[in-house]
Enzyme design. Structure first.
Site, PDB file in Angstrom:
ATOM      1  CG  ASN A   1      35.280 -14.189  31.259  1.00 30.90           C
ATOM      2  OD1 ASN A   1      34.534 -14.967  30.691  1.00 30.90           O
ATOM      3  ND2 ASN A   1      35.377 -14.131  32.580  1.00 30.90           N
TER       4      ASN A   1
ATOM      5  CG  PHE B   1      37.612 -25.983  34.176  1.00 33.39           C
ATOM      6  CD1 PHE B   1      36.718 -26.717  34.939  1.00 33.39           C
ATOM      7  CD2 PHE B   1      37.767 -26.300  32.834  1.00 33.39           C
ATOM      8  CE1 PHE B   1      35.999 -27.765  34.380  1.00 33.39           C
ATOM      9  CE2 PHE B   1      37.048 -27.342  32.266  1.00 33.39           C
ATOM     10  CZ  PHE B   1      36.165 -28.076  33.037  1.00 33.39           C
TER      11      PHE B   1
ATOM     12  CE  LYS C   1      25.736   5.676  27.990  1.00 35.14           C
ATOM     13  NZ  LYS C   1      25.259   6.221  26.740  1.00 35.14           N
TER      14      LYS C   1
ATOM     15  CE  LYS D   1      45.074 -20.256  38.179  1.00 33.23           C
ATOM     16  NZ  LYS D   1      44.598 -19.933  36.848  1.00 33.23           N
TER      17      LYS D   1
HETATM   18  N1  CTP Z   1      37.381 -19.377  40.405  1.00 36.20           N
HETATM   19  C1  CTP Z   1      36.440 -19.089  41.374  1.00 36.20           C
HETATM   20  N2  CTP Z   1      36.295 -17.803  41.831  1.00 36.20           N
HETATM   21  C2  CTP Z   1      37.089 -16.823  41.368  1.00 36.20           C
HETATM   22  C3  CTP Z   1      38.051 -17.098  40.372  1.00 36.20           C
HETATM   23  C4  CTP Z   1      38.177 -18.401  39.912  1.00 36.20           C
HETATM   24  O1  CTP Z   1      35.728 -19.994  41.811  1.00 36.20           O
HETATM   25  N3  CTP Z   1      36.929 -15.590  41.817  1.00 36.20           N
HETATM   26  C5  CTP Z   1      37.535 -20.775  39.953  1.00 36.20           C
HETATM   27  C6  CTP Z   1      37.190 -20.989  38.484  1.00 36.20           C
HETATM   28  O2  CTP Z   1      35.841 -21.361  38.342  1.00 36.20           O
HETATM   29  C7  CTP Z   1      38.138 -22.104  38.086  1.00 36.20           C
HETATM   30  C8  CTP Z   1      39.334 -21.906  38.990  1.00 36.20           C
HETATM   31  O3  CTP Z   1      38.877 -21.101  40.089  1.00 36.20           O
HETATM   32  O4  CTP Z   1      37.617 -23.376  38.391  1.00 36.20           O
HETATM   33  C9  CTP Z   1      40.524 -21.217  38.354  1.00 36.20           C
HETATM   34  O5  CTP Z   1      40.108 -20.057  37.706  1.00 36.20           O
HETATM   35  P1  CTP Z   1      41.142 -19.157  36.905  1.00 36.20           P
HETATM   36  O6  CTP Z   1      40.440 -17.938  36.385  1.00 36.20           O
HETATM   37  O7  CTP Z   1      41.934 -20.005  35.930  1.00 36.20           O
HETATM   38  O8  CTP Z   1      42.192 -18.774  38.027  1.00 36.20           O
HETATM   39  P2  CTP Z   1      42.261 -17.711  39.151  1.00 36.20           P
HETATM   40  O9  CTP Z   1      42.222 -18.443  40.449  1.00 36.20           O
HETATM   41  O10 CTP Z   1      41.265 -16.614  38.954  1.00 36.20           O
HETATM   42  O11 CTP Z   1      43.745 -17.180  38.944  1.00 36.20           O
HETATM   43  P3  CTP Z   1      44.367 -16.212  37.812  1.00 36.20           P
HETATM   44  O12 CTP Z   1      43.224 -15.390  37.267  1.00 36.20           O
HETATM   45  O13 CTP Z   1      45.359 -15.449  38.583  1.00 36.20           O
HETATM   46  O14 CTP Z   1      44.971 -17.121  36.792  1.00 36.20           O
END
Ligand code: CTP
Length: 399
Positions: free
Chosen positions: A207, A320, A286, A334
């Site tokens: 991302n 976050f 690859k 969350k």
């Molecule tokens: N996070 C994590 N491990 C993951 C995914 C997320 O530790 N596999 C943590 C991120 O670092 C952030 C928080 O969880 O602090 C929320 O991340 P976010 O990407 O907004 O949410 P997700 O829990 O992944 O939910 P979704 O993608 O469904 O919105």
């Protein structure tokens, strides 16, 4: 007490911008004392700086002795911070090798104050391995290098090497001088940047996270006295001074590294944008294209933060939430599911907020239901505001 910044100006066309920096620092209520190299005086006059700073400008090491004092030692002792702006390649080279042949070189060797350098030069010069090596060495010994901006240069080229924005330079100085000591004795783990989940040796799922928010948090926390470990996915950010950085690539590597440090931590801030799914298998070679559709099967990555929440104890856990819709509702969900104390909610669809910007807008949701709206500001400022919120929890005798 009024703090003193010693500003050293060296011979670059960007020297005229140093006048704005001096003016800005004075406006912030700081005492500014300017020293210049002979070459700098070809670009801007000492009289300009003397007028703006309200203090005599020192150019010649042996020119004036004030009340029988040795100038460079006097300045070195007065300094709460030394800022070299602009710092030319020649000055950087002299500083990296300890050559004290002018006021600036001698003062820097004699001072115990933090030293900030704001380089400005042609982009080829800036990229030259000698200059980069010198900067690396200076960074290693604790000097703060204010990364130059990218843009049009005086020589007509376009690239990096342009003096950082005046407002950014002033902000760096102020935030360092304002640094509090409210996190002394705290161990803080910050995660930053994206993860990469490889499909084959040359392709991955990821991302656009730049890591800027996590690095700003790590830098700000270290500036406020914490012992900081930063577990970072791939980013172009420079390691912050005084922070232990551990580089990882995948979510599984991040989990391993975070778990390794977790037991000794008081506060964990998970700013990383962890990729939620990884390919079930990673092709050894690859993948060649064919005419048929290509199906990728993905499996869930561990949710690192949720795992941490399951074994939280007395630790403060901060997450976050990057959302494109239902910001507060999703963030609150969350916070509860991951057993957090605080979640920083970002509407990544809003102008000025999001992955690669230098600014951010956020709402901070507390466990007790309180919501604190933070203004649009630089990621450095936002980092300090988030730390203030965390401290408001620790002062309830949590940690
Ligand atoms: N996070 C994590 N491990 C993951 C995914 C997320 O530790 N596999 C943590 C991120 O670092 C952030 C928080 O969880 O602090 C929320 O991340 P976010 O990407 O907004 O949410 P997700 O829990 O992944 O939910 P979704 O993608 O469904 O919105």
């Amino acid at each position: 007490m009024v703090k003193t910044v010693i500003v050293g100006i060296t011979g670059s066309i960007a020297a005229y911008k140093a006048a704005e920096v001096v003016r800005g620092l004075c406006k912030q209520g700081l005492k500014v004392q300017v020293m210049m190299t002979e070459r700098a005086t070809q670009f801007i006059t000492p009289l300009t700086l003397e007028t703006l700073s309200g203090n005599p400008v020192v150019v010649d090491m042996f020119g004036k002795y004030q009340q029988g004092k040795v100038q460079h030692i006097t300045l070195a002792k007065q300094a709460d911070l030394v800022l070299i702006v602009p710092a030319t390649a020649a000055t950087i080279g002299r500083l990296a090798t300890g050559i004290a042949s002018d006021m600036i070189g001698a003062t820097i060797l004699a001072t115990q104050a933090p030293v900030f350098l704001s380089p400005a030069m042609n982009s080829q010069m800036y990229k030259h391995p000698i200059v980069q090596d010198n900067l690396k060495h200076l960074r290693e010994i604790g000097y703060q290098i204010i990364t130059p901006a990218v843009g049009p240069l005086a020589c007509g080229d376009i690239g990096d090497g342009r003096l950082a924005d005046v407002s950014h330079i002033i902000e760096q100085v102020i935030s360092h001088l304002d640094a509090q000591t409210d996190l002394v004795g705290k161990n803080i783990l910050v995660t930053a940047g994206p993860t990469r989940e490889f499909i084959d040796p040359v392709r991955f799922i990821s991302n656009p996270s730049s890591g800027k928010m996590g690095y700003a948090l790590a830098r700000a926390a270290a500036g406020r006295g914490a012992e900081v470990v930063l577990v970072s996915g791939p980013t172009a950010e420079q390691p912050p001074a005084g922070v232990k950085v551990s580089k990882v690539t995948t979510a599984v590597e991040m989990l391993r590294e975070v778990m390794e440090h977790y037991p000794g931590m008081d506060i964990i801030i998970k700013a990383a944008a962890v990729v939620d799914y990884r390919p079930v298998s990673r092709a050894r070679q690859k993948i060649k294209k064919g005419d048929a559709e290509l199906q990728l099967t993905l499996e869930r990555n561990p949710d690192i933060l949720e795992l941490l929440g399951g074994q939280k104890g007395q630790k403060i856990l901060v997450g976050f939430a990057a959302e494109t819709q239902d910001l507060l509702k999703n963030a609150r969900e969350k916070l509860q599911r991951k057993n957090l104390d605080l979640i920083v909610a970002n509407d990544i669809g809003r102008a000025g907020a999001g992955f690669s910007t230098d600014t951010n807008i956020a709402s901070v949701l507390h466990r007790d239901g309180r919501i604190v709206e933070l203004p649009l500001c630089s990621k450095t400022q936002l980092a300090h505001l988030i730390l203030d919120e965390i401290i408001s929890i620790t002062s309830d005798d949590k940690v």
